[in-house]
Design an enzyme around this catalytic site. Sequence first.
Site, PDB file in Angstrom:
ATOM      1  N   LYS A 234       0.921  -0.852   0.090  1.00 32.81           N
ATOM      2  CA  LYS A 234       0.131  -0.315  -0.398  1.00 32.81           C
ATOM      3  C   LYS A 234       0.602   1.384   0.091  1.00 32.81           C
ATOM      4  O   LYS A 234       0.641   2.307  -0.924  1.00 32.81           O
ATOM      5  CB  LYS A 234      -1.004  -0.446   1.039  1.00 32.81           C
ATOM      6  CG  LYS A 234      -2.203   0.432   1.095  1.00 32.81           C
ATOM      7  CD  LYS A 234      -3.062  -0.114   2.306  1.00 32.81           C
ATOM      8  CE  LYS A 234      -1.888   0.028   3.595  1.00 32.81           C
ATOM      9  NZ  LYS A 234      -2.208   0.381   4.793  1.00 32.81           N
TER      10      LYS A 234
ATOM     11  N   ARG B 134      -9.493   3.709   9.293  1.00 31.63           N
ATOM     12  CA  ARG B 134      -9.714   2.596   9.505  1.00 31.63           C
ATOM     13  C   ARG B 134     -10.606   1.715  10.063  1.00 31.63           C
ATOM     14  O   ARG B 134     -10.550   0.591  10.994  1.00 31.63           O
ATOM     15  CB  ARG B 134      -8.216   2.409  10.745  1.00 31.63           C
ATOM     16  CG  ARG B 134      -6.821   1.908   9.799  1.00 31.63           C
ATOM     17  CD  ARG B 134      -6.044   2.253  11.072  1.00 31.63           C
ATOM     18  NE  ARG B 134      -4.440   1.688  10.444  1.00 31.63           N
ATOM     19  CZ  ARG B 134      -3.665   1.627  10.159  1.00 31.63           C
ATOM     20  NH1 ARG B 134      -3.478   2.982   9.610  1.00 31.63           N
ATOM     21  NH2 ARG B 134      -2.161   1.363  10.597  1.00 31.63           N
TER      22      ARG B 134
ATOM     23  N   ARG C  54      12.092 -11.196   6.480  1.00 30.67           N
ATOM     24  CA  ARG C  54      13.111 -10.033   6.855  1.00 30.67           C
ATOM     25  C   ARG C  54      14.046 -11.203   8.111  1.00 30.67           C
ATOM     26  O   ARG C  54      13.499 -11.305   9.424  1.00 30.67           O
ATOM     27  CB  ARG C  54      12.288  -8.714   7.808  1.00 30.67           C
ATOM     28  CG  ARG C  54      12.959  -7.795   7.084  1.00 30.67           C
ATOM     29  CD  ARG C  54      12.617  -6.165   6.810  1.00 30.67           C
ATOM     30  NE  ARG C  54      11.174  -6.123   8.144  1.00 30.67           N
ATOM     31  CZ  ARG C  54      10.826  -5.100   8.256  1.00 30.67           C
ATOM     32  NH1 ARG C  54      11.171  -3.839   7.228  1.00 30.67           N
ATOM     33  NH2 ARG C  54       9.944  -5.016   9.401  1.00 30.67           N
TER      34      ARG C  54
ATOM     35  N   ARG D  61      13.602  -9.451  13.989  1.00 31.52           N
ATOM     36  CA  ARG D  61      13.149  -8.454  14.412  1.00 31.52           C
ATOM     37  C   ARG D  61      11.610  -9.625  15.504  1.00 31.52           C
ATOM     38  O   ARG D  61      10.774 -10.160  14.777  1.00 31.52           O
ATOM     39  CB  ARG D  61      12.535  -7.372  13.779  1.00 31.52           C
ATOM     40  CG  ARG D  61      13.079  -6.149  14.238  1.00 31.52           C
ATOM     41  CD  ARG D  61      12.575  -5.391  13.496  1.00 31.52           C
ATOM     42  NE  ARG D  61      11.242  -4.961  13.205  1.00 31.52           N
ATOM     43  CZ  ARG D  61      10.165  -3.693  12.362  1.00 31.52           C
ATOM     44  NH1 ARG D  61      11.111  -3.136  11.814  1.00 31.52           N
ATOM     45  NH2 ARG D  61       9.211  -4.009  12.515  1.00 31.52           N
TER      46      ARG D  61
ATOM     47  N   ARG E  12      -1.178  -9.686  14.111  1.00 32.90           N
ATOM     48  CA  ARG E  12      -0.854  -8.318  13.088  1.00 32.90           C
ATOM     49  C   ARG E  12      -2.281  -8.608  11.672  1.00 32.90           C
ATOM     50  O   ARG E  12      -3.171  -7.316  11.432  1.00 32.90           O
ATOM     51  CB  ARG E  12       0.070  -7.975  12.795  1.00 32.90           C
ATOM     52  CG  ARG E  12       0.889  -6.440  13.214  1.00 32.90           C
ATOM     53  CD  ARG E  12       1.884  -6.048  12.899  1.00 32.90           C
ATOM     54  NE  ARG E  12       1.771  -5.462  11.539  1.00 32.90           N
ATOM     55  CZ  ARG E  12       3.305  -5.964  10.832  1.00 32.90           C
ATOM     56  NH1 ARG E  12       4.331  -6.534  11.808  1.00 32.90           N
ATOM     57  NH2 ARG E  12       3.236  -4.769  10.006  1.00 32.90           N
TER      58      ARG E  12
END
Length: 220
Positions: free
Chosen positions: A13, A88, A127, A160, A171
């Site tokens: 996005k 949101r 990642r 992370r 999430r």
Amino acid sequence: MRLILLGLPGAGKGTQAKVLADRHGLLHISTGDMFRQAAAEGTELGLRAQGFMSRGELVPDEVTIGMLLERVARPDAAAGIMLDGFPRTIPQAEALDRALADRGEQIDGVLYIQVPEQLLMSRLTGRWSCSKCGAIYHELTNSPAQTGVCDECGGELTQREDDRPDTVQARLNTNREWTEALARYYGAQAKLREIDGTGEPSEVTARLEAALPEAGKGVH
Ligand code: AMP
């Protein structure tokens, strides 16, 4: 032209919002960026937002709506806006609709970038960064020569906390809930366009361009 980009984390996005805003002379407004900037500057707004952001919760509507409406009412937003990360919640969407309608304006289109869940998971969890020099790698697009070892300095690669699979799944779940609710809201207004978000970023941009409302086409 006033557009909204919808999409789950990892859908691309932010990247697409920047490209489209540049090409069409729209003001790119990211409420996440606004909150981060306010927090970095230590303003009252920033301090209020910081706690919610660090817990991964939504900043309350009364704070977010006021900040966003003030921003879209400024002169540099008159030529058009590309909203990224707002709305949101349904009350945010309703407040935006009302504020625009008061000025005889409206949202022209809502582009929903869709990416299969599995691909989102691998984009978001792939990642790794070097614990010694901070270099960043990605399993899909930029993997190190040797698994778990930094090409630059030989340091150990670690993940992370918020890039770990269970955190990412949580999430995605919360984001999916409100994203789908907003998709239904704009679908009922016949403004929603669903875009395939897989493939190269330039391919996704081309699909988004093709889906822009008529009024916006041909403006470069
Ligand atoms: P983002 O960069 O869009 O992921 O936003 C970072 C954080 O800012 C979010 O996790 C929320 O805490 C806050 N935030 C950004 N946009 C909104 C919004 N429209 N409503 C509520 N909170 C928001």
